[in-house]
Structures are given as C-alpha cells and as structure tokens.
Enzyme design. Structure first.
Site, mmCIF file in Angstrom:
data_model
loop_
_atom_site.group_PDB
_atom_site.id
_atom_site.type_symbol
_atom_site.label_atom_id
_atom_site.label_comp_id
_atom_site.label_asym_id
_atom_site.label_seq_id
_atom_site.Cartn_x
_atom_site.Cartn_y
_atom_site.Cartn_z
ATOM 1 N N ARG A 73 0.857 -1.190 0.000
ATOM 2 C CA ARG A 73 0.000 0.000 0.000
ATOM 3 C C ARG A 73 0.891 1.238 0.000
ATOM 4 N NH1 ARG A 73 -3.621 -0.170 5.042
ATOM 5 N NH2 ARG A 73 -4.727 -1.766 3.902
ATOM 6 N N ARG A 142 -1.338 6.799 9.248
ATOM 7 C CA ARG A 142 -1.496 6.228 7.897
ATOM 8 C C ARG A 142 -1.671 7.332 6.851
ATOM 9 N NH1 ARG A 142 -3.389 0.811 8.228
ATOM 10 N NH2 ARG A 142 -2.390 -0.165 10.014
ATOM 11 N N LYS A 204 -2.818 1.422 14.868
ATOM 12 C CA LYS A 204 -2.867 2.318 13.708
ATOM 13 C C LYS A 204 -3.494 3.661 14.082
ATOM 14 C CE LYS A 204 -5.463 -0.566 11.259
ATOM 15 N NZ LYS A 204 -6.489 -1.190 10.408
ATOM 16 N N LYS A 206 -5.234 7.301 12.151
ATOM 17 C CA LYS A 206 -5.685 7.817 10.840
ATOM 18 C C LYS A 206 -6.098 9.276 10.919
ATOM 19 C CE LYS A 206 -6.971 3.288 9.251
ATOM 20 N NZ LYS A 206 -8.030 2.399 8.743
ATOM 21 N N CYS A 424 -15.168 -3.414 0.373
ATOM 22 C CA CYS A 424 -13.754 -3.643 0.699
ATOM 23 C C CYS A 424 -13.219 -4.791 -0.153
ATOM 24 C CB CYS A 424 -13.614 -3.961 2.176
ATOM 25 S SG CYS A 424 -14.185 -5.619 2.576
ATOM 26 N N CYS A 430 -7.638 -10.967 1.568
ATOM 27 C CA CYS A 430 -7.679 -10.469 2.944
ATOM 28 C C CYS A 430 -7.772 -11.616 3.948
ATOM 29 C CB CYS A 430 -8.863 -9.532 3.142
ATOM 30 S SG CYS A 430 -8.927 -8.948 4.841
ATOM 31 N N CYS A 469 -16.001 -8.311 6.773
ATOM 32 C CA CYS A 469 -15.911 -8.557 8.215
ATOM 33 C C CYS A 469 -16.160 -7.245 8.946
ATOM 34 C CB CYS A 469 -14.534 -9.153 8.567
ATOM 35 S SG CYS A 469 -13.233 -7.925 8.797
ATOM 36 N N CYS A 473 -13.511 -1.718 6.744
ATOM 37 C CA CYS A 473 -12.617 -1.025 5.802
ATOM 38 C C CYS A 473 -13.348 -0.162 4.767
ATOM 39 C CB CYS A 473 -11.718 -2.036 5.106
ATOM 40 S SG CYS A 473 -10.651 -2.891 6.273
HETATM 41 FE FE1 SRM Z 1 -8.623 -1.907 6.528
HETATM 42 C C1 SRM Z 1 -7.157 -4.469 8.175
HETATM 43 C C2 SRM Z 1 -7.915 -3.328 3.578
HETATM 44 C C3 SRM Z 1 -9.397 0.981 4.986
HETATM 45 C C4 SRM Z 1 -10.203 -0.867 9.365
HETATM 46 N N1 SRM Z 1 -7.645 -3.591 5.978
HETATM 47 C C5 SRM Z 1 -7.081 -4.507 6.818
HETATM 48 C C6 SRM Z 1 -6.272 -5.548 6.025
HETATM 49 C C7 SRM Z 1 -4.855 -5.091 5.968
HETATM 50 C C8 SRM Z 1 -6.364 -6.987 6.542
HETATM 51 C C9 SRM Z 1 -5.327 -7.417 7.540
HETATM 52 O O1 SRM Z 1 -5.450 -7.076 8.739
HETATM 53 O O2 SRM Z 1 -4.389 -8.111 7.148
HETATM 54 C C10 SRM Z 1 -7.005 -5.443 4.661
HETATM 55 C C11 SRM Z 1 -6.185 -5.847 3.435
HETATM 56 C C12 SRM Z 1 -7.080 -6.421 2.366
HETATM 57 C C13 SRM Z 1 -6.398 -6.627 1.062
HETATM 58 O O3 SRM Z 1 -6.237 -7.791 0.663
HETATM 59 O O4 SRM Z 1 -6.051 -5.657 0.408
HETATM 60 C C14 SRM Z 1 -7.535 -4.031 4.708
HETATM 61 N N2 SRM Z 1 -8.533 -1.257 4.647
HETATM 62 C C15 SRM Z 1 -8.311 -2.024 3.543
HETATM 63 C C16 SRM Z 1 -8.595 -1.260 2.266
HETATM 64 C C17 SRM Z 1 -7.680 -1.634 1.114
HETATM 65 C C18 SRM Z 1 -10.073 -1.483 1.910
HETATM 66 C C19 SRM Z 1 -10.500 -1.028 0.541
HETATM 67 O O5 SRM Z 1 -11.277 -1.784 -0.034
HETATM 68 O O6 SRM Z 1 -10.130 0.050 0.076
HETATM 69 C C20 SRM Z 1 -8.439 0.177 2.788
HETATM 70 C C21 SRM Z 1 -7.030 0.696 2.692
HETATM 71 C C22 SRM Z 1 -6.942 2.096 3.222
HETATM 72 C C23 SRM Z 1 -5.604 2.757 3.033
HETATM 73 O O7 SRM Z 1 -5.287 3.089 1.918
HETATM 74 O O8 SRM Z 1 -4.919 2.975 4.040
HETATM 75 C C24 SRM Z 1 -8.811 -0.006 4.252
HETATM 76 N N3 SRM Z 1 -9.540 -0.203 7.087
HETATM 77 C C25 SRM Z 1 -9.870 0.833 6.270
HETATM 78 C C26 SRM Z 1 -10.809 1.698 6.917
HETATM 79 C C27 SRM Z 1 -11.449 2.934 6.296
HETATM 80 C C28 SRM Z 1 -10.676 4.180 6.590
HETATM 81 O O9 SRM Z 1 -9.581 4.128 7.155
HETATM 82 O O10 SRM Z 1 -11.192 5.252 6.259
HETATM 83 C C29 SRM Z 1 -11.054 1.165 8.173
HETATM 84 C C30 SRM Z 1 -12.075 1.700 9.203
HETATM 85 C C31 SRM Z 1 -11.612 2.929 9.883
HETATM 86 C C32 SRM Z 1 -10.817 2.590 11.107
HETATM 87 O O11 SRM Z 1 -9.626 2.316 10.981
HETATM 88 O O12 SRM Z 1 -11.407 2.531 12.199
HETATM 89 C C33 SRM Z 1 -10.248 -0.034 8.273
HETATM 90 N N4 SRM Z 1 -8.637 -2.528 8.461
HETATM 91 C C34 SRM Z 1 -9.403 -1.998 9.450
HETATM 92 C C35 SRM Z 1 -9.242 -2.796 10.647
HETATM 93 C C36 SRM Z 1 -9.941 -2.558 12.002
HETATM 94 C C37 SRM Z 1 -9.192 -1.615 12.851
HETATM 95 C C38 SRM Z 1 -9.768 -1.496 14.228
HETATM 96 O O13 SRM Z 1 -9.665 -0.432 14.820
HETATM 97 O O14 SRM Z 1 -10.286 -2.473 14.764
HETATM 98 C C39 SRM Z 1 -8.349 -3.847 10.296
HETATM 99 C C40 SRM Z 1 -7.850 -4.989 11.208
HETATM 100 C C41 SRM Z 1 -6.771 -4.555 12.130
HETATM 101 O O15 SRM Z 1 -6.256 -3.448 12.098
HETATM 102 O O16 SRM Z 1 -6.423 -5.397 12.958
HETATM 103 C C42 SRM Z 1 -8.009 -3.651 8.916
HETATM 104 FE FE1 SF4 Z 2 -10.609 -7.515 5.032
HETATM 105 FE FE2 SF4 Z 2 -12.522 -7.069 6.804
HETATM 106 FE FE3 SF4 Z 2 -11.127 -5.028 5.810
HETATM 107 FE FE4 SF4 Z 2 -12.841 -6.275 4.297
HETATM 108 S S1 SF4 Z 2 -13.353 -5.152 6.156
HETATM 109 S S2 SF4 Z 2 -10.735 -5.734 3.715
HETATM 110 S S3 SF4 Z 2 -12.689 -8.353 4.977
HETATM 111 S S4 SF4 Z 2 -10.306 -6.621 7.080
#
Ligand code: SRM
Ligand code: SF4
Length: 560
Positions: A73, A142, A204, A206, A424, A430, A469, A473
């Site tokens: 990323r 981030r 993390k 943001k 997502c 993922c 899930c 995201c």
């Molecule tokens: Fe996310 C984890 C994809 C935006 C909350 N996110 C992941 C992972 C890395 C899975 C992992 O833990 O190994 C996913 C990778 C999937 C893949 O195969 O690419 C993933 N997140 C994404 C993306 C690519 C979704 C998308 O379809 O665009 C987004 C990349 C953003 C970026 O460029 O940085 C993405 N993730 C978000 C957002 C939205 C936002 O930030 O505006 C959230 C919710 C906001 C927040 O953070 O509260 C988000 N991602 C999570 C979480 C839950 C965090 C938490 O506080 O519990 C995880 C899991 C974790 O961190 O343990 C996670």
């Molecule tokens: Fe993966 Fe869950 Fe984020 Fe979707 S919402 S990309 S399933 S961690």
C-alpha cells in the site's frame, strides 16, 4: 498486578527501529513467507504478507505451503499523483504485481500478488517515481486523506498542502526503510524516534482533512480530523476532531464504531503542533495490552472527551476556540465534468470498488494509461475508491473526452445506488475476510437495482457499503445501508446512517443470506415507497417510522 503487554509491543521494541530481520526474511528462498515477527514489522514498511485463500484448503490437503504473496500500500497524501506517476504505477503493477491496481478507501493504491523476490525492485521503482510506502500500514499515522475538491481549486491547493505537511510531520524517522529497500547507508549512531519512541503507537492512527460541505473523507471516522474553515474562499483555520473509528468484533460488546468528538477551532499555523500532540497523547495513554481496545477512540472513552481536550491543550500549549459551525451535505462523490475556480476541467470517473484492470469486459486500465500518456494535470484518487482526472486545460478537454469515449470509461447508465456503493477487498487476499465483498457486491447490486425499479425507486441513492468482516474497511457503519460479513454468504444488515457521515447505523437484521437481504430490502422499499416524505432519505425514514433507533451513544446504543 503484573500487566502483560501485547506481544506486538515486544516485537516493535526489539525490532531495532523497524529493521527486525527483514533483510534475512526477504533473502530466504526456502519459503514464500516472512518470519512471524517480520510479518508484523513489514507493515510499517507498507506491505502485508497474504496467501491466496481460494487455494488454501487444497494446498493444505496436498501438504503444500500456502500460496504466499504480498500486498503493498503506497503513501499518497490526499490521493494526488501526476500523470507521469500514474504511468509508473501502471507499469509496475504489470511487471511486479498481479497486473491490477486497487484504489483504496483512504485515497491511495495497493498492489496485490507480489511475490517475495519482487518486493525490493517494486519498492525501489515506486520510490524512483517519488512515491513511497512508509507508514502505509503499521502502528503509525497512515495515509492522510484530503477532500479532492476539484471545484474550489485554490482552497483545495492550500488545504492539500496541509495534508501533505501533516503526513510528512507524522512519518517515522527511522532510516530502516531506506537502508533495507533503497540500499541507503547504515547509520553508525543509535537512532531516535522523537515522536513515536521505540514502541511506536499502540495501534494504527488515521488522519483526514475535510473541506465542507463535502464529507467524502468521512471525517468523523478518523482518529484525527481537521475540518477546513474558509472565509471568502480563504483558509482561516480548522475545527479539530478526535476519536473516530470503525473497527468492531462480532459479539464483543466492548468494541464499537465511534464518531469523532469536536474539540474546537485552531488557527492554521497550529495544525502540526496539534497533530503531534494528539499522536503523542495517544502514544502515552493508549492501551498497549489489548490491541482490540488500543485505538484512540477507546482512549478518549476511558479519559472522557473533556479530560482528553484539557490534556491536549496542555501538551500543545494552546486553547481551542469554540468550533465554527459547519454543514456537511454528502459522503459520496460527484461524477462527470466540473470546472474549477482556476477554469480548468476535472472529470470524476466511477471505478467499481476501486479495482483497475483490463479483462474481457473492460479496458479501464488501458484507457487510464492512454489518458495519462497525454494528460498534463494530475490524477486524484477519491475516498470513495474513484478517480478524478484533474486540472485539464480547456484546449485539452476534447482529446481526453475522446479517450474516455474510446475506452468506455464513462457509463451514464450506472444507477445512483451503485454510484454510492463501496466494498472492501475481502476474498481472496484479505486474511480477515469472513464473507465476500468486492467480488460479490456488483451482482448483489444488480438485484437490489431490480427491487428499486419494481418500486419505482430507481433514482434512490442511499449510501450502501459492504465489508467482508466487521473491521469496517469500507466504513460500513456510517452507511445508510451497511452489509457486514458474518460468515460465508452471510451478512448483518445495518440501517441508519444519514448520508452525510454524521450518524452511525445499527444492526437491523442479522446473519442474512442473499435471499434474506433481498426480502428485507423489498419490505423496506415497499414501506418507503408508500410512506416516505418528499426528499426523505431512506435511513431517515427508517428511523422516523420506528424501524430502527438512531445511535446516539455507541457505547450503549450500537449493540442494543
Ligand atoms: Fe482496513 C485491516 C484493507 C481501509 C479498518 N484492511 C485490513 C487488512 C490489511 C487486513 C489485515 O489485517 O491483514 C485489509 C487488506 C485487504 C487486502 O487484501 O487488500 C484491509 N482497509 C483495507 C482497504 C484496502 C479497503 C478497501 O477496499 O479500500 C483500505 C485501505 C486504506 C488505506 O489506503 O490505508 C482499508 N480499514 C480501512 C478503513 C477505512 C478508513 O480508514 O477510512 C477502516 C475503518 C476505519 C478505522 O480504521 O477505524 C479499516 N482494516 C481496518 C481494521 C480494524 C481496525 C480497528 O480499529 O479495529 C483492520 C484490522 C486490524 O487493524 O487489525 C483492517
Ligand atoms: Fe478484510 Fe474485513 Fe477489511 Fe474487508 S473489512 S478488507 S474483509 S479486514
């Protein structure tokens, strides 16, 4: 009492400022994976170890190692890159990734399917294009989002520069990235991380910057938010927000999504000071025992918003002024051509779920490459996974328009519902996915569109989002309709967002399969078609008519 730090804290502390044994892990040809510790440290360098979940069981039954590859990323503050950089991004994906580019919900791009020996050349090549991946992931700040606002060009330019500065200011200082990937010189003296310390943040972090009335960055879902306040088109300062976040865990009532609190107004020159103070406060006060409760939103819930604000004022040595009144209109993007205040043209293209590739049905990737070949402005990735071809001079508009038509990049028949949809990544890459999202959502939307047509509601445009899930995201908990993966083919359906990103939604029906989703929505649309007020939004109707209660305090309301 002996409190056990989370194991990740030990890995970070012992990593020698994010070096770990990454160099050795990368050279180990016996496995496609990294050591377990390096797989944690690699995130700070912008990449994740993944395996192909479609083939996981088959490979297991044949006693084969999982099909490991990596997702990288990039860091791209405000989602802005030049046309030249786009050409490099495109070319690298074909040579060193899986041939597709994935625009993300935080305005950057990801490569999937990178094999281990391609990681170093890939990182070197994006850096040659002046793009890096430092802090793309990991327990640091981030990618900083910024409303891509093509209309108010001058204001955008100024606010965007602040987004860049915040991103730079909050970068880790370690030379590990340069040393490992760019063959930079090894430092003789021990390093310091003045901002983060050797354990970095508990989790993390943001940051986003919004320019009202657009809330496409979903400012309230960020740990730290700056809302630009302009007078007569000139930036005068920012309202500061803190403590937003989406991630939850099914069945765990101690986790919840949360909207950020409004702390107050600051003058422009105090932005970096406040950003640093929020980060260091979270560094010192955040939970380092349970990663599930380690985000800033839980720190603020524990301390209380007022106490948090006082501590922040002490640390930043300033006093917040009362926040300026702001109005947000919508979370979505505005498609098609608009002219900016600098008289240049901007074209927002709908990119379904942010996936850019060529396939039997689409020449999207080739089309964007052709545009980048002649475009003299920039490309802007939106927080809704779309793309703006920005800053087109009047005389160049016809040529861009011709390419858009030739490659079929603008489809006016896309429904208002789909234009407001986000999914997502989920399967197959993922590791956290419980259900499909990106690969399945388009087909489900086909069927929801048919339902809307049946009720003569084809113009309805609820913000609808699906995730595989409850990590959230695609920010499903601020959608008007949220679909959150529960298990294979099963989703929780949530209702209640306000379309402006200022109200959380809440569980309406649990664990639905496709038929269940469609029956539930059919009933909802029937009621809406009969009883909605003129111009009433779907979720406002659902709340007014008592189908769902509005979430006011997520700690108690969200799971009830
Ligand atoms: Fe996310 C984890 C994809 C935006 C909350 N996110 C992941 C992972 C890395 C899975 C992992 O833990 O190994 C996913 C990778 C999937 C893949 O195969 O690419 C993933 N997140 C994404 C993306 C690519 C979704 C998308 O379809 O665009 C987004 C990349 C953003 C970026 O460029 O940085 C993405 N993730 C978000 C957002 C939205 C936002 O930030 O505006 C959230 C919710 C906001 C927040 O953070 O509260 C988000 N991602 C999570 C979480 C839950 C965090 C938490 O506080 O519990 C995880 C899991 C974790 O961190 O343990 C996670
Ligand atoms: Fe993966 Fe869950 Fe984020 Fe979707 S919402 S990309 S399933 S961690």
């Amino acid at each position: 009492m002996d409190i056990q730090l989370n194991p990740n804290e030990i890995i970070k502390a012992e990593s020698n400022f994010l070096r770990g044994t990454l160099k050795q892990s990368i050279q180990d040809e016996l496995t496609g994976a990294l050591s377990a510790e390096d797989a944690q440290i690699s995130k700070f360098h912008g990449f994740y170890e993944q395996d192909d979940r479609d083939s996981r069981l088959l490979r297991q039954s044949r006693l084969l190692e999982p099909d490991f590859s990596f997702m990288l990323r990039a860091r791209l503050p405000g989602g802005v890159c030049s046309a030249r950089q786009w050409l490099a991004i495109d070319s690298i994906s074909k040579r060193l990734g899986n041939g597709s580019i994935r625009l993300t919900t935080r305005q950057t791009f990801q490569y999937h399917g990178i094999i281990k020996r391609h990681l170093k050349p890939l990182i070197q090549q994006i850096n040659q294009s002046m793009i890096d991946s430092i802090g793309g992931c990991g327990d640091v700040n981030r990618n900083v989002m910024c409303n891509p606002n093509p209309q108010q060009s001058e204001l955008h330019a100024e606010v965007y520069q602040w987004a860049r500065r915040i991103s730079e200011q909050l970068l880790p200082q370690t030379r590990a990235y340069h040393e490992i990937w760019l063959d930079g010189e090894k430092l003789e003296q021990p390093e310091q991380e003045e901002l983060y310390g050797s354990n970095y943040l508990p989790r993390k972090f943001k940051t986003a910057v919004a320019i009202p009335p657009y809330n496409d960055v979903d400012i309230y879902t960020n740990d730290l938010g700056f809302v630009a306040i302009a007078e007569h088109g000139k930036l005068v300062g920012f309202n500061v927000l803190a403590g937003g976040g989406m991630g939850t865990t099914h069945g765990d009532r101690s986790t919840f999504p949360r909207l950020a609190d409004e702390l107050g107004f600051i003058a422009v020159e105090n932005v970096l000071k406040v950003a640093e103070a929020v980060v260091t406060l979270q560094r010192d006060e955040g939970n380092r025992v349970s990663r599930r409760h380690a985000r800033l939103k839980y720190t603020i819930e524990r301390l209380g918003a007022e106490r948090f604000k006082q501590l922040l004022e002490q640390r930043a040595q300033l006093q917040f002024k009362p926040p300026h009144a702001v109005t947000f209109k919508h979370q979505g993007d505005r498609y098609g051509w608009v002219q900016g205040s600098d008289m240049r043209w901007n074209l927002t293209l709908f990119i379904e779920n942010g996936r850019i590739e060529d396939n039997q049905n689409s020449t999207l990737m080739s089309g964007l490459r052709a545009i980048a070949g002649i475009h003299q402005g920039d490309f802007r990735i939106t927080p809704n996974q779309n793309l703006i071809i920005a800053g087109i001079a009047e005389e160049h508009k016809p040529a861009i328009q011709a390419l858009v038509a030739q490659f079929g990049l603008c489809d006016d028949s896309i429904s208002p519902l789909r234009r407001n949809s986000l999914a997502c990544v989920a399967f197959p890459t993922c590791p956290q996915a419980m259900a499909e999202a990106e690969r399945y959502f388009p087909q489900l939307l086909d069927q929801i569109e048919q339902l809307l047509a049946k009720h003569q509601l084809s113009q309805l445009d609820p913000v609808i989002r699906m995730t595989g899930c409850p990590n959230g995201c695609a920010r499903p908990f601020v959608a008007e309709i949220g679909l959150v993966g529960k298990g294979p083919g099963r989703y929780n359906l949530l209702l209640g967002g306000d379309g402006r990103g200022q109200r959380l939604n809440k569980l309406y029906r649990e664990n639905l399969n496709e038929a269940g989703i469609l029956t539930t929505l059919d009933a909802l649309f029937t009621q809406f078609a009969q009883h909605a007020l003129p111009d009433e939004r779907l979720a406002d109707f659902a709340i007014r008519s008592g189908l769902i209660r509005a979430v006011v305090n997520p700690v108690v309301d969200f799971h009830e």
